[in-house]
Write a protein that holds these residues in place. Structure first.
Motif, PDB file in Angstrom:
ATOM      1  N   MET A   1       0.844  -1.191   0.000  1.00 37.30           N
ATOM      2  CA  MET A   1       0.000   0.000   0.000  1.00 37.30           C
ATOM      3  C   MET A   1       0.882   1.244   0.000  1.00 37.30           C
ATOM      4  O   MET A   1       1.781   1.367   0.813  1.00 37.30           O
ATOM      5  CB  MET A   1      -0.926  -0.006   1.215  1.00 37.30           C
ATOM      6  N   ASN A   2       0.622   2.154  -0.909  1.00 35.13           N
ATOM      7  CA  ASN A   2       1.453   3.331  -1.054  1.00 35.13           C
ATOM      8  C   ASN A   2       0.923   4.542  -0.309  1.00 35.13           C
ATOM      9  O   ASN A   2       1.685   5.419   0.062  1.00 35.13           O
ATOM     10  CB  ASN A   2       1.594   3.670  -2.542  1.00 35.13           C
ATOM     11  N   ALA A   3      -0.383   4.614  -0.136  1.00 37.11           N
ATOM     12  CA  ALA A   3      -0.951   5.716   0.632  1.00 37.11           C
ATOM     13  C   ALA A   3      -0.607   5.526   2.110  1.00 37.11           C
ATOM     14  O   ALA A   3      -0.231   4.443   2.548  1.00 37.11           O
ATOM     15  CB  ALA A   3      -2.462   5.762   0.454  1.00 37.11           C
ATOM     16  N   THR A   4      -0.724   6.616   2.873  1.00 41.59           N
ATOM     17  CA  THR A   4      -0.626   6.482   4.320  1.00 41.59           C
ATOM     18  C   THR A   4      -1.938   5.872   4.800  1.00 41.59           C
ATOM     19  O   THR A   4      -2.978   6.519   4.772  1.00 41.59           O
ATOM     20  CB  THR A   4      -0.402   7.853   4.979  1.00 41.59           C
ATOM     21  N   VAL A   5      -1.886   4.596   5.197  1.00 39.50           N
ATOM     22  CA  VAL A   5      -3.086   3.864   5.588  1.00 39.50           C
ATOM     23  C   VAL A   5      -2.980   3.505   7.065  1.00 39.50           C
ATOM     24  O   VAL A   5      -2.041   2.830   7.485  1.00 39.50           O
ATOM     25  CB  VAL A   5      -3.278   2.585   4.753  1.00 39.50           C
ATOM     26  N   ARG A   6      -3.941   3.967   7.826  1.00 42.80           N
ATOM     27  CA  ARG A   6      -3.995   3.655   9.252  1.00 42.80           C
ATOM     28  C   ARG A   6      -5.154   2.709   9.495  1.00 42.80           C
ATOM     29  O   ARG A   6      -6.287   3.012   9.121  1.00 42.80           O
ATOM     30  CB  ARG A   6      -4.145   4.944  10.072  1.00 42.80           C
ATOM     31  N   ARG A   7      -4.888   1.593  10.114  1.00 39.71           N
ATOM     32  CA  ARG A   7      -5.916   0.579  10.350  1.00 39.71           C
ATOM     33  C   ARG A   7      -6.431   0.698  11.785  1.00 39.71           C
ATOM     34  O   ARG A   7      -5.657   0.800  12.735  1.00 39.71           O
ATOM     35  CB  ARG A   7      -5.338  -0.821  10.108  1.00 39.71           C
ATOM     36  N   HIS A   8      -7.747   0.652  11.922  1.00 42.16           N
ATOM     37  CA  HIS A   8      -8.397   0.707  13.233  1.00 42.16           C
ATOM     38  C   HIS A   8      -9.350  -0.479  13.307  1.00 42.16           C
ATOM     39  O   HIS A   8     -10.370  -0.504  12.608  1.00 42.16           O
ATOM     40  CB  HIS A   8      -9.176   2.020  13.403  1.00 42.16           C
ATOM     41  N   ASP A   9      -9.036  -1.452  14.139  1.00 45.61           N
ATOM     42  CA  ASP A   9      -9.842  -2.661  14.260  1.00 45.61           C
ATOM     43  C   ASP A   9     -10.625  -2.631  15.570  1.00 45.61           C
ATOM     44  O   ASP A   9     -10.095  -2.235  16.618  1.00 45.61           O
ATOM     45  CB  ASP A   9      -8.955  -3.912  14.236  1.00 45.61           C
ATOM     46  N   PHE A  10     -11.891  -3.068  15.501  1.00 46.24           N
ATOM     47  CA  PHE A  10     -12.763  -3.042  16.668  1.00 46.24           C
ATOM     48  C   PHE A  10     -13.404  -4.401  16.862  1.00 46.24           C
ATOM     49  O   PHE A  10     -13.566  -5.168  15.910  1.00 46.24           O
ATOM     50  CB  PHE A  10     -13.823  -1.949  16.510  1.00 46.24           C
ATOM     51  N   ALA A  11     -13.792  -4.677  18.089  1.00 46.25           N
ATOM     52  CA  ALA A  11     -14.311  -6.002  18.435  1.00 46.25           C
ATOM     53  C   ALA A  11     -15.697  -6.249  17.858  1.00 46.25           C
ATOM     54  O   ALA A  11     -16.067  -7.396  17.595  1.00 46.25           O
ATOM     55  CB  ALA A  11     -14.329  -6.182  19.949  1.00 46.25           C
ATOM     56  N   ASP A  12     -16.477  -5.192  17.675  1.00 48.30           N
ATOM     57  CA  ASP A  12     -17.841  -5.366  17.184  1.00 48.30           C
ATOM     58  C   ASP A  12     -18.285  -4.121  16.442  1.00 48.30           C
ATOM     59  O   ASP A  12     -17.647  -3.062  16.512  1.00 48.30           O
ATOM     60  CB  ASP A  12     -18.804  -5.664  18.346  1.00 48.30           C
ATOM     61  N   ARG A  13     -19.401  -4.229  15.721  1.00 48.87           N
ATOM     62  CA  ARG A  13     -19.850  -3.172  14.827  1.00 48.87           C
ATOM     63  C   ARG A  13     -20.385  -1.956  15.571  1.00 48.87           C
ATOM     64  O   ARG A  13     -20.262  -0.825  15.095  1.00 48.87           O
ATOM     65  CB  ARG A  13     -20.895  -3.731  13.866  1.00 48.87           C
ATOM     66  N   LEU A  14     -20.991  -2.168  16.728  1.00 49.15           N
ATOM     67  CA  LEU A  14     -21.498  -1.030  17.491  1.00 49.15           C
ATOM     68  C   LEU A  14     -20.350  -0.174  18.019  1.00 49.15           C
ATOM     69  O   LEU A  14     -20.413   1.063  17.978  1.00 49.15           O
ATOM     70  CB  LEU A  14     -22.376  -1.512  18.644  1.00 49.15           C
ATOM     71  N   THR A  15     -19.293  -0.824  18.497  1.00 49.19           N
ATOM     72  CA  THR A  15     -18.132  -0.071  18.970  1.00 49.19           C
ATOM     73  C   THR A  15     -17.509   0.706  17.827  1.00 49.19           C
ATOM     74  O   THR A  15     -17.140   1.872  17.972  1.00 49.19           O
ATOM     75  CB  THR A  15     -17.097  -1.011  19.601  1.00 49.19           C
ATOM     76  N   LEU A  16     -17.389   0.070  16.672  1.00 47.70           N
ATOM     77  CA  LEU A  16     -16.859   0.763  15.502  1.00 47.70           C
ATOM     78  C   LEU A  16     -17.714   1.989  15.174  1.00 47.70           C
ATOM     79  O   LEU A  16     -17.184   3.088  14.963  1.00 47.70           O
ATOM     80  CB  LEU A  16     -16.816  -0.178  14.301  1.00 47.70           C
ATOM     81  N   ALA A  17     -19.016   1.810  15.111  1.00 44.88           N
ATOM     82  CA  ALA A  17     -19.915   2.916  14.768  1.00 44.88           C
ATOM     83  C   ALA A  17     -19.762   4.072  15.743  1.00 44.88           C
ATOM     84  O   ALA A  17     -19.741   5.241  15.350  1.00 44.88           O
ATOM     85  CB  ALA A  17     -21.357   2.432  14.739  1.00 44.88           C
TER      86      ALA A  17
END
Length: 230
Positions: A1-17
Motif C-alpha cells: 500500500m502506497n498511501a498512508t493507511v492507518r488501520r483501526h480494528d474493533f471487536a464489534d460493529r457497534l463499537t466501531l460505529a
C-alpha cells in the motif's frame, strides 16, 4: 500500500460505529470552527446504517453542515435502493436534521442526462470536502468504481477534471452516478468503513488482484483511515 493507511480494528460493529461517529463529528466541529461550515460525503449500502444512526445524535452545529453522497443508484427516493432515501431516513434525523443535503439523483431518464447539472451542483460545494466516508463491496469496488465499469478508467484518472461520472457495470444493478477519484481524494479526512472477515480479506488482496479499491490504497494524495470490525 502506497498511501498512508492507518488501520483501526474493533471487536464489534457497534463499537466501531461509536468510535467512527465520534471521530467524524470532531472533524466536522473543527471544520466549522476553522471555516464556518463543513462538508461531508457519505456512502450507501448496508454497512453504514448503525454509524448513521449514531452520528445523527452527535452534538454540533448541523445547520452549518452540508451532506452529499459519494455515489448513487439512478433511482428515485421512493425506491428502497436509493442511497438518498437511506441518508434521509437514518442520518438526517435528530440533531442532524438541520444539515443541508445535496443529492446526486435528479428526475432524468439516465445519469448521463443529468450529468452536467449534478457536476455543477457538486462543484458549488466548498472544496476540499472536510470528511469523505467510503465503503467497499465484496468485488473490491468503492464508490461506484465497479470492475468492468464503462467509465471506470475515466473515474479513476487522477488528472480527471469532472467531479461526477455515470457508471454502468454488470455488478452494479442500476446505472449509477459517482464522484470521481480526484474529487474523493480532495478531502481533509478520508475513511474506509468495512465489516466482516470477507471484506478484510478483499482489502488485503486488493492491490495484488487490482480491485478498484486499490486506486485509493495506492494514491499518495490523501491519507486513509480504515475502520473495520468482524
Amino acid at each position: 500500500m502506497n498511501a498512508t493507511v492507518r488501520r483501526h480494528d474493533f471487536a464489534d460493529r457497534l463499537t466501531l460505529a461509536d468510535k467512527l461517529a465520534h471521530e467524524v463529528a470532531e472533524k466536522l466541529r473543527e471544520a466549522i470552527a476553522a471555516r464556518g461550515h463543513a462538508t461531508l460525503a457519505v456512502s450507501g449500502g448496508g454497512t453504514p446504517k448503525v454509524f448513521f444512526a449514531v452520528l445523527a445524535r452527535s452534538v454540533l452545529d448541523w445547520s452549518k453542515v452540508t451532506v452529499t453522497l459519494v455515489d448513487e443508484r439512478w433511482v428515485g427516493e421512493d425506491n428502497e435502493r436509493s442511497n438518498a432515501r437511506m441518508v434521509r431516513d437514518l442520518l438526517l434525523k435528530q440533531n442532524a436534521e438541520q444539515a443541508t443535503f445535496v443529492p446526486l439523483y435528479e428526475n432524468a431518464p439516465t445519469p448521463d442526462d443529468a450529468l452536467d447539472n449534478v457536476n455543477a451542483r457538486i462543484d458549488k460545494l466548498p472544496q476540499p470536502f472536510d470528511v469523505v466516508l467510503l465503503g467497499m463491496g465484496p468485488d473490491g469496488h468503492t464508490a461506484s468504481f465497479f470492475p468492468g465499469g464503462d467509465h471506470l478508467a475515466q473515474a479513476l484518472a487522477l488528472d480527471g477534471t469532472r467531479s461526477v461520472l455515470s457508471m454502468r457495470a454488470e455488478g452494479a444493478g442500476e446505472p449509477r452516478i459517482t464522484l470521481s477519484l480526484p474529487r474523493i481524494l480532495a478531502s481533509h479526512a478520508l475513511y474506509l468503513h468495512i465489516e466482516g472477515d470477507d471484506k478484510k480479506q478483499v482489502l488485503d488482496d486488493a492491490i495484488a488482484r487490482d480491485y478498484p479499491i486499490a486506486s485509493v490504497l495506492k494514491q499518495t494524495r490523501t491519507p486513509l483511515d480504515v475502520y473495520w470490525s468482524p
